[in-house]
Design a protein around this motif. Structure first.
Motif, PDB file in Angstrom:
ATOM      1  N   MET A  48      -3.819  -9.915  -5.573  1.00  0.00           N
ATOM      2  CA  MET A  48      -3.615  -8.733  -5.877  1.00  0.00           C
ATOM      3  C   MET A  48      -3.792  -7.963  -4.364  1.00  0.00           C
ATOM      4  SD  MET A  48      -3.528  -7.867  -9.041  1.00  0.00           S
ATOM      5  CE  MET A  48      -3.830  -5.928  -9.242  1.00  0.00           C
ATOM      6  N   ARG A  49      -4.157  -8.482  -3.432  1.00  0.00           N
ATOM      7  CA  ARG A  49      -4.399  -7.842  -2.355  1.00  0.00           C
ATOM      8  C   ARG A  49      -2.965  -7.932  -1.545  1.00  0.00           C
ATOM      9  NH1 ARG A  49      -9.871  -8.870  -2.341  1.00  0.00           N
ATOM     10  NH2 ARG A  49      -9.742 -10.822  -1.442  1.00  0.00           N
ATOM     11  N   ASN A  50      -2.505  -9.160  -1.592  1.00  0.00           N
ATOM     12  CA  ASN A  50      -1.149  -9.471  -0.937  1.00  0.00           C
ATOM     13  C   ASN A  50      -0.007  -8.770  -1.661  1.00  0.00           C
ATOM     14  OD1 ASN A  50      -2.061 -11.393   0.577  1.00  0.00           O
ATOM     15  ND2 ASN A  50      -1.954 -13.099  -0.689  1.00  0.00           N
ATOM     16  N   LEU A  51      -0.048  -8.577  -3.095  1.00  0.00           N
ATOM     17  CA  LEU A  51       0.968  -7.567  -3.694  1.00  0.00           C
ATOM     18  C   LEU A  51       0.868  -5.993  -3.180  1.00  0.00           C
ATOM     19  CD1 LEU A  51       3.279  -7.219  -5.646  1.00  0.00           C
ATOM     20  CD2 LEU A  51       1.372  -7.151  -7.537  1.00  0.00           C
ATOM     21  N   ARG A  52      -0.408  -5.541  -3.025  1.00  0.00           N
ATOM     22  CA  ARG A  52      -0.567  -4.329  -2.724  1.00  0.00           C
ATOM     23  C   ARG A  52      -0.133  -4.237  -0.940  1.00  0.00           C
ATOM     24  NH1 ARG A  52      -6.682  -2.281  -2.043  1.00  0.00           N
ATOM     25  NH2 ARG A  52      -6.490  -3.642  -0.532  1.00  0.00           N
ATOM     26  N   LYS A  53      -0.166  -5.264  -0.274  1.00  0.00           N
ATOM     27  CA  LYS A  53       0.366  -5.088   0.891  1.00  0.00           C
ATOM     28  C   LYS A  53       1.695  -5.184   1.036  1.00  0.00           C
ATOM     29  CE  LYS A  53       0.716  -8.424   4.839  1.00  0.00           C
ATOM     30  NZ  LYS A  53       0.308  -9.668   5.468  1.00  0.00           N
ATOM     31  N   THR A  54       2.300  -6.257   0.313  1.00  0.00           N
ATOM     32  CA  THR A  54       3.883  -5.993   0.174  1.00  0.00           C
ATOM     33  C   THR A  54       4.382  -4.589  -0.245  1.00  0.00           C
ATOM     34  OG1 THR A  54       3.912  -8.176  -0.112  1.00  0.00           O
ATOM     35  CG2 THR A  54       6.077  -6.931  -0.727  1.00  0.00           C
ATOM     36  N   PHE A  56       2.695  -1.533  -0.232  1.00  0.00           N
ATOM     37  CA  PHE A  56       2.608  -0.588   0.886  1.00  0.00           C
ATOM     38  C   PHE A  56       3.538  -0.639   2.102  1.00  0.00           C
ATOM     39  CE2 PHE A  56      -0.860   0.457  -1.563  1.00  0.00           C
ATOM     40  CZ  PHE A  56      -1.440   1.472  -1.185  1.00  0.00           C
ATOM     41  N   HIS A  57       3.695  -1.837   2.682  1.00  0.00           N
ATOM     42  CA  HIS A  57       4.709  -2.170   3.843  1.00  0.00           C
ATOM     43  C   HIS A  57       5.961  -1.506   3.467  1.00  0.00           C
ATOM     44  CE1 HIS A  57       2.645  -5.405   6.178  1.00  0.00           C
ATOM     45  NE2 HIS A  57       1.660  -4.376   5.858  1.00  0.00           N
ATOM     46  N   GLN A  58       6.642  -1.971   2.394  1.00  0.00           N
ATOM     47  CA  GLN A  58       7.920  -1.225   1.906  1.00  0.00           C
ATOM     48  C   GLN A  58       7.947   0.120   1.725  1.00  0.00           C
ATOM     49  OE1 GLN A  58       9.201  -3.641  -1.625  1.00  0.00           O
ATOM     50  NE2 GLN A  58       9.689  -5.731  -0.438  1.00  0.00           N
ATOM     51  N   GLN A  77      -5.647  10.910   1.068  1.00  0.00           N
ATOM     52  CA  GLN A  77      -5.650   9.651   0.293  1.00  0.00           C
ATOM     53  C   GLN A  77      -5.780   8.432   1.143  1.00  0.00           C
ATOM     54  OE1 GLN A  77      -5.376   9.989  -3.026  1.00  0.00           O
ATOM     55  NE2 GLN A  77      -5.483  11.956  -2.793  1.00  0.00           N
ATOM     56  N   PRO A  78      -6.530   7.368   0.639  1.00  0.00           N
ATOM     57  CA  PRO A  78      -6.717   6.097   1.361  1.00  0.00           C
ATOM     58  C   PRO A  78      -5.674   5.193   1.108  1.00  0.00           C
ATOM     59  CG  PRO A  78      -7.953   5.946  -0.643  1.00  0.00           C
ATOM     60  CD  PRO A  78      -7.289   7.477  -0.836  1.00  0.00           C
ATOM     61  N   VAL A  79      -4.501   5.486   2.051  1.00  0.00           N
ATOM     62  CA  VAL A  79      -3.391   4.679   2.010  1.00  0.00           C
ATOM     63  C   VAL A  79      -3.001   4.172   3.249  1.00  0.00           C
ATOM     64  CG1 VAL A  79      -2.404   6.246   0.455  1.00  0.00           C
ATOM     65  CG2 VAL A  79      -1.963   6.753   2.527  1.00  0.00           C
ATOM     66  N   VAL A  80      -3.708   4.005   4.152  1.00  0.00           N
ATOM     67  CA  VAL A  80      -3.826   3.313   5.460  1.00  0.00           C
ATOM     68  C   VAL A  80      -4.185   1.881   5.277  1.00  0.00           C
ATOM     69  CG1 VAL A  80      -4.072   3.277   8.039  1.00  0.00           C
ATOM     70  CG2 VAL A  80      -3.526   5.410   6.708  1.00  0.00           C
ATOM     71  N   LEU A  81      -3.526   0.876   5.645  1.00  0.00           N
ATOM     72  CA  LEU A  81      -4.083  -0.527   5.452  1.00  0.00           C
ATOM     73  C   LEU A  81      -4.561  -0.901   6.732  1.00  0.00           C
ATOM     74  CD1 LEU A  81      -1.190  -2.550   3.701  1.00  0.00           C
ATOM     75  CD2 LEU A  81      -3.530  -2.292   2.909  1.00  0.00           C
ATOM     76  N   VAL A  82      -5.931  -1.330   6.784  1.00  0.00           N
ATOM     77  CA  VAL A  82      -6.631  -1.885   7.956  1.00  0.00           C
ATOM     78  C   VAL A  82      -7.174  -3.253   7.786  1.00  0.00           C
ATOM     79  CG1 VAL A  82      -6.817   0.468   9.180  1.00  0.00           C
ATOM     80  CG2 VAL A  82      -8.779  -0.540   7.437  1.00  0.00           C
ATOM     81  N   GLU A  83      -8.139  -3.661   8.547  1.00  0.00           N
ATOM     82  CA  GLU A  83      -8.759  -5.165   8.441  1.00  0.00           C
ATOM     83  C   GLU A  83      -7.927  -6.140   8.054  1.00  0.00           C
ATOM     84  OE1 GLU A  83     -11.383  -5.584   9.598  1.00  0.00           O
ATOM     85  OE2 GLU A  83     -13.089  -4.019   9.430  1.00  0.00           O
TER      86      GLU A  83
END
Length: 518
Positions: A48-54, A56-58, A77-83
């Protein structure tokens, strides 16, 4: 928003779909809403986290390519990916550039290098290029809120607040225009916890640290030594940085609420009273002509001649009239917090100065042995207090020579001291203008100017020449004191005068016994 499979459809169907209301490209609002929806999902596993990463990047790339996208709807909104793309934070919790970024987690993050190509998108949603004063203040407040009900901070929180304090003050120093506190400022205290800055005290006193801080640690909270926050060892620089803070966010200076005073019950006057040699030495030197000459020269030199010799002497005499010296067998002081004495702060001292409205009293601890250490300590304090009474007329360079002048016993020693410190001897000007004493020799070069004539007229106070009965070649100075009545009817040719021929000797002579300067 569902996505239609259009890869195998002809252009004809594309046109009909658009006419029916389908979008060729997703609207920005819909993509932004999709991000908001996803960020509410917990994504509990790696897939799920990998799908969210993809996604968000796009989405980052797509929204960045749309020039009309403002990003305002994503700022909160918390929309910035970190860690490593496993955690989402708001734009206010991330920056593009951050030194020591590893020490700020989890309160502030640096945008990872792999997301650098989306920098424009992040700026639109409110990510700052570098941390602001407001962000550092928010970070410190967050640590305070997280640890408010705990006795201590955890090790990572300690690292974070120390770095935050360092960066905060460096930013305040270089960019004071940014100083705008929207909320309370929290700073570390000596106990290692965070407190509101206005509840803290900065130790700017001259008292020994152990003597003061041990006695007040249970009464008020001291600001942590900023050396522990990577801000160097210079306590004066620390104080300057604190004074850059707005007054309503500034820690209180400890010197404003503490003081030192005599332990009244312990003051015991010197047993020698007025015959004390130790006290008498300072009284004699302070009131000596040699010291007065040296000090007036210092004042005149400092003023570059704007203060006259007469004014300098008057100033000195006025100051010494305000200074009283008291010698004591026992001399102890204690510290006070406001008006209350602090326990275990009593300390023996060699010198104590009590400042009063019209002057000051200097208390000295009696010493039978006038050793260098004791004399130096007293002279240094005398220097400081006399300069204070002189309204700090003397600059630091001249204060060095002040102490040496106080130790001088003769005018010659004063002259040498002034020369050593490259100070002109203003008192010597008066000596060069001194008139010859009655009875002193007239230089031979002036013999040709002397004339004896029975018709010469002499006025009171006039310098004249005369010869002693036993000598025919030397001429001596005399001063006309009085024109006496003539002794006969022969008139002015028999005029007689009373003249002074030495310090205490006066004689009566005829006008033909005198020589006038022509």
């Amino acid at each position: 928003m569902p996505i239609l499979p259009t890869d195998e459809l002809s252009q004809y169907y594309h046109t009909d779909l658009v006419k029916a209301g389908a979008f060729q490209k997703p609207p920005c609002d819909s993509v932004a809403q999709n991000l908001k929806n996803i960020c509410r999902s917990e994504c509990p596993n790696t897939d799920m986290r990998n799908l969210r990463k993809t996604v968000f990047h796009q989405s980052y790339a797509y929204l960045q390519s749309i020039k009309d996208f403002s990003g305002s709807q994503l700022q909160q909104q918390p929309v910035v990916l970190v860690e490593n793309d496993t955690v989402l934070v708001q734009a206010s919790q991330a920056v593009l550039l951050l030194e020591h970024y590893k020490e700020f987690r989890p309160y502030l993050y640096k945008i990872s290098s792999q997301h650098a190509l989306y920098a424009e998108f992040f700026k639109r949603i409110g990510v700052e290029e570098r941390p602001t004063i407001r962000q550092y203040c928010k970070l410190l407040k967050d640590i305070y809120m997280d640890s408010e009900r705990k006795e201590t901070l955890n090790a990572n929180q300690q690292l974070t607040f120390k770095r935050a304090v360092q960066h905060l003050f460096q930013l305040i120093k270089t960019q004071p225009e940014q100083i705008q506190f929207q909320e309370n400022l929290y700073l570390p205290s000596a106990d290692g916890k965070l407190h509101e800055s206005t509840d803290l005290y900065f130790n700017d006193t001259v008292f020994q640290t152990k003597r003061l801080e041990d006695s007040i640690k249970d009464k008020l909270s001291l600001l942590m030594n900023l050396e522990h926050c990577y801000l160097g060892e210079d306590i004066f620089e620390h104080q300057k940085m604190l004074l850059l803070l707005p007054e309503d966010s500034r820690p209180t200076m400890l010197s404003h609420v503490t003081s030192e005073s005599l332990v009244g019950s312990s003051v015991k006057l010197c047993r020698y009273e007025n015959n004390c040699e130790f006290n008498g030495w300072f009284e004699r030197h302070l009131n000596s002509r040699t010291f007065l000459d040296g000090l007036t020269s210092l004042i005149i030199e400092q003023s570059k001649g704007t203060i006259s010799s007469a004014d300098a002497i008057k100033l000195c005499q006025n100051v010494f009239g305000k200074l009283q010296i008291v010698c004591c067998e026992i001399l102890e002081t204690e510290l006070f917090l406001d008006q209350d004495p602090l326990v275990n702060t009593t300390s023996e001292t060699q010198v104590y100065v009590a400042k009063e409205t019209q002057g000051c009293t200097l208390y000295l601890k009696h010493s039978d042995d006038m050793n260098i250490k004791t004399m130096y300590e007293v002279v240094i304090r005398l220097t400081k207090e006399i300069n204070s009474l002189l309204q700090n007329t003397l600059c630091p360079d001249f204060l060095l020579s002040f102490g040496q002048l106080l130790l001088c016993d003769t005018l010659e020693e004063v002259r040498k001291a002034l020369e050593k410190y490259e100070i002109r001897n203003s008192a010597s000007k008066g000596e060069r203008l001194h008139h010859p004493d009655p009875g002193s020799l007239i230089p031979e070069e002036w013999h040709d100017a002397l004339e004896m004539n029975f018709i010469n007229n002499y006025e009171r106070g006039e310098y004249v020449g005369f010869k002693k009965m036993s000598e025919n070649t030397e001429y001596y100075y005399a001063v006309v004191v009085e024109h006496l009545d003539t002794a006969s009817k022969t008139g002015q040719y028999c005029c007689r005068y009373k003249i002074q021929i030495s310090k205490d000797e006066f004689v009566e002579v005829r006008s033909i016994d005198l020589y006038q300067f022509k």
